[in-house]
Design a protein around this motif. Structure first.
Motif, PDB file in Angstrom:
ATOM      1  N   VAL A  42      46.990  52.733  36.059  1.00  0.00           N
ATOM      2  CA  VAL A  42      47.066  53.947  35.237  1.00  0.00           C
ATOM      3  C   VAL A  42      45.657  54.412  34.867  1.00  0.00           C
ATOM      4  O   VAL A  42      44.745  53.591  34.738  1.00  0.00           O
ATOM      5  N   PRO A  43      45.458  55.709  34.691  1.00  0.00           N
ATOM      6  CA  PRO A  43      44.129  56.216  34.356  1.00  0.00           C
ATOM      7  C   PRO A  43      43.738  56.020  32.895  1.00  0.00           C
ATOM      8  O   PRO A  43      42.560  56.042  32.546  1.00  0.00           O
ATOM      9  N   GLU A  44      44.732  55.839  32.042  1.00  0.00           N
ATOM     10  CA  GLU A  44      44.473  55.629  30.613  1.00  0.00           C
ATOM     11  C   GLU A  44      45.609  54.822  30.018  1.00  0.00           C
ATOM     12  O   GLU A  44      46.679  54.696  30.618  1.00  0.00           O
ATOM     13  N   ALA A  45      45.359  54.271  28.828  1.00  0.00           N
ATOM     14  CA  ALA A  45      46.379  53.456  28.166  1.00  0.00           C
ATOM     15  C   ALA A  45      46.188  53.533  26.659  1.00  0.00           C
ATOM     16  O   ALA A  45      45.162  54.013  26.169  1.00  0.00           O
ATOM     17  N   GLU A  46      47.201  53.033  25.963  1.00  0.00           N
ATOM     18  CA  GLU A  46      47.131  52.940  24.510  1.00  0.00           C
ATOM     19  C   GLU A  46      47.309  51.482  24.117  1.00  0.00           C
ATOM     20  O   GLU A  46      48.266  50.827  24.535  1.00  0.00           O
ATOM     21  N   ALA A  47      46.372  50.986  23.318  1.00  0.00           N
ATOM     22  CA  ALA A  47      46.437  49.630  22.791  1.00  0.00           C
ATOM     23  C   ALA A  47      46.973  49.696  21.369  1.00  0.00           C
ATOM     24  O   ALA A  47      46.481  50.481  20.560  1.00  0.00           O
ATOM     25  N   GLU A  48      48.001  48.901  21.068  1.00  0.00           N
ATOM     26  CA  GLU A  48      48.540  48.832  19.715  1.00  0.00           C
ATOM     27  C   GLU A  48      47.841  47.703  18.973  1.00  0.00           C
ATOM     28  O   GLU A  48      47.782  46.571  19.471  1.00  0.00           O
ATOM     29  N   THR A  49      47.358  47.992  17.783  1.00  0.00           N
ATOM     30  CA  THR A  49      46.654  47.005  16.984  1.00  0.00           C
ATOM     31  C   THR A  49      47.492  45.738  16.825  1.00  0.00           C
ATOM     32  O   THR A  49      48.667  45.800  16.445  1.00  0.00           O
ATOM     33  N   ARG A  51      48.977  43.857  18.862  1.00  0.00           N
ATOM     34  CA  ARG A  51      50.236  43.778  19.616  1.00  0.00           C
ATOM     35  C   ARG A  51      49.996  43.665  21.114  1.00  0.00           C
ATOM     36  O   ARG A  51      49.866  42.594  21.639  1.00  0.00           O
ATOM     37  N   HIS A  52      49.943  44.816  21.810  1.00  0.00           N
ATOM     38  CA  HIS A  52      49.878  44.821  23.273  1.00  0.00           C
ATOM     39  C   HIS A  52      49.520  46.222  23.754  1.00  0.00           C
ATOM     40  O   HIS A  52      49.307  47.124  22.950  1.00  0.00           O
ATOM     41  N   LEU A  53      49.483  46.392  25.064  1.00  0.00           N
ATOM     42  CA  LEU A  53      49.311  47.721  25.638  1.00  0.00           C
ATOM     43  C   LEU A  53      50.680  48.390  25.724  1.00  0.00           C
ATOM     44  O   LEU A  53      51.647  47.775  26.204  1.00  0.00           O
ATOM     45  N   VAL A  54      50.774  49.619  25.288  1.00  0.00           N
ATOM     46  CA  VAL A  54      52.027  50.357  25.363  1.00  0.00           C
ATOM     47  C   VAL A  54      52.401  50.499  26.846  1.00  0.00           C
ATOM     48  O   VAL A  54      51.567  50.872  27.670  1.00  0.00           O
ATOM     49  N   GLY A  55      53.645  50.153  27.176  1.00  0.00           N
ATOM     50  CA  GLY A  55      54.111  50.232  28.557  1.00  0.00           C
ATOM     51  C   GLY A  55      54.007  48.927  29.327  1.00  0.00           C
ATOM     52  O   GLY A  55      54.482  48.839  30.447  1.00  0.00           O
ATOM     53  N   ARG A  66      46.419  36.212  23.240  1.00  0.00           N
ATOM     54  CA  ARG A  66      46.552  36.720  24.602  1.00  0.00           C
ATOM     55  C   ARG A  66      47.332  38.041  24.595  1.00  0.00           C
ATOM     56  O   ARG A  66      48.355  38.194  25.248  1.00  0.00           O
ATOM     57  N   GLN A  67      46.833  39.022  23.864  1.00  0.00           N
ATOM     58  CA  GLN A  67      47.503  40.311  23.769  1.00  0.00           C
ATOM     59  C   GLN A  67      47.124  41.238  24.918  1.00  0.00           C
ATOM     60  O   GLN A  67      47.853  42.179  25.224  1.00  0.00           O
ATOM     61  N   ILE A  68      46.000  40.961  25.541  1.00  0.00           N
ATOM     62  CA  ILE A  68      45.515  41.764  26.655  1.00  0.00           C
ATOM     63  C   ILE A  68      44.629  40.847  27.510  1.00  0.00           C
ATOM     64  O   ILE A  68      44.008  39.930  26.988  1.00  0.00           O
ATOM     65  N   THR A  69      44.605  41.100  28.821  1.00  0.00           N
ATOM     66  CA  THR A  69      43.784  40.268  29.705  1.00  0.00           C
ATOM     67  C   THR A  69      42.752  41.134  30.422  1.00  0.00           C
ATOM     68  O   THR A  69      43.001  42.297  30.736  1.00  0.00           O
TER      69      THR A  69
END
Length: 183
Positions: A42-49, A51-55, A66-69
């Motif tokens: 994806v060209p862009e994303a949203e990170a939730e504080t 939590r995780h990446l939306v989607g 380990r919320q994001i790698t």
């Protein structure tokens, strides 16, 4: 015996570890829509504080490490080289969320980075390869990834970010810098 212009060895190492003036760049973003499904670039994303990446299907616990790698862009070619592949490994095959270039990610362990204007990640540890790398990369895939599996992070401050965004070390409050080394 320590060098006279550096001071003791511990303060020298501490000063060296805190020196990261470079800026990195987001090269690729991937979301895993479901378990064992191909990653979506994806060209862009949203990170939730916290939590995780939306989607992304992963649902780590609040406060989890380990919320994001992330994986080092420069390591895609190294892994391919270990496997005798002529081209760098495609990022989606390695199942990490972000590919970052220009910064030695391992040097960021236990530090915070800002991605774009909003997102702040705390680098929490190494992301060791799993047996799935044999399945994905073929015989030797697991060992090719050892030492090149990337890092895990916690989302300290969420927000939007995109491919091409700058990745910068968040400078912590420190004591005044030691005088420059001259010689």
């Amino acid at each position: 015996m320590p060098f006279p212009f550096f001071g003791d060895d511990k303060s020298t190492i501490a000063r060296l570890l805190s020196t990261l003036p470079q800026e990195g760049r987001v090269e690729w973003i991937g979301l895993r829509p479901a378990r064992r499904q191909p990653l979506l670039s994806v060209p862009e994303a949203e990170a939730e504080t916290d939590r995780h990446l939306v989607g992304d299907h992963a649902r780590p616990k609040a406060g989890g490490k380990r919320q994001i790698t992330l994986i080092q862009h420069e390591h895609l070619g190294a892994v391919a080289g270990f496997l005798g592949m002529p081209e760098p490994v495609a990022p989606e095959r390695l199942r990490r969320n972000l590919v970052i270039s220009g910064l030695n990610l391992l040097a960021l362990k236990n530090r915070q980075v800002r991605i774009g204007p909003e997102v702040i990640l705390e680098i929490t540890g190494e992301c060791h390869p799993c047996s799935r790398m044999e399945e994905e990369l073929g015989h030797g895939g697991y060992n090719a990834m050892r030492g090149h599996g990337g890092l895990t992070a916690r989302i300290v401050q969420g927000g939007q970010f995109a491919v091409g965004d700058a990745v910068r070390v968040v400078q912590s409050e420190q004591k005044p810098a030691a005088p420059p080394i001259t010689g």
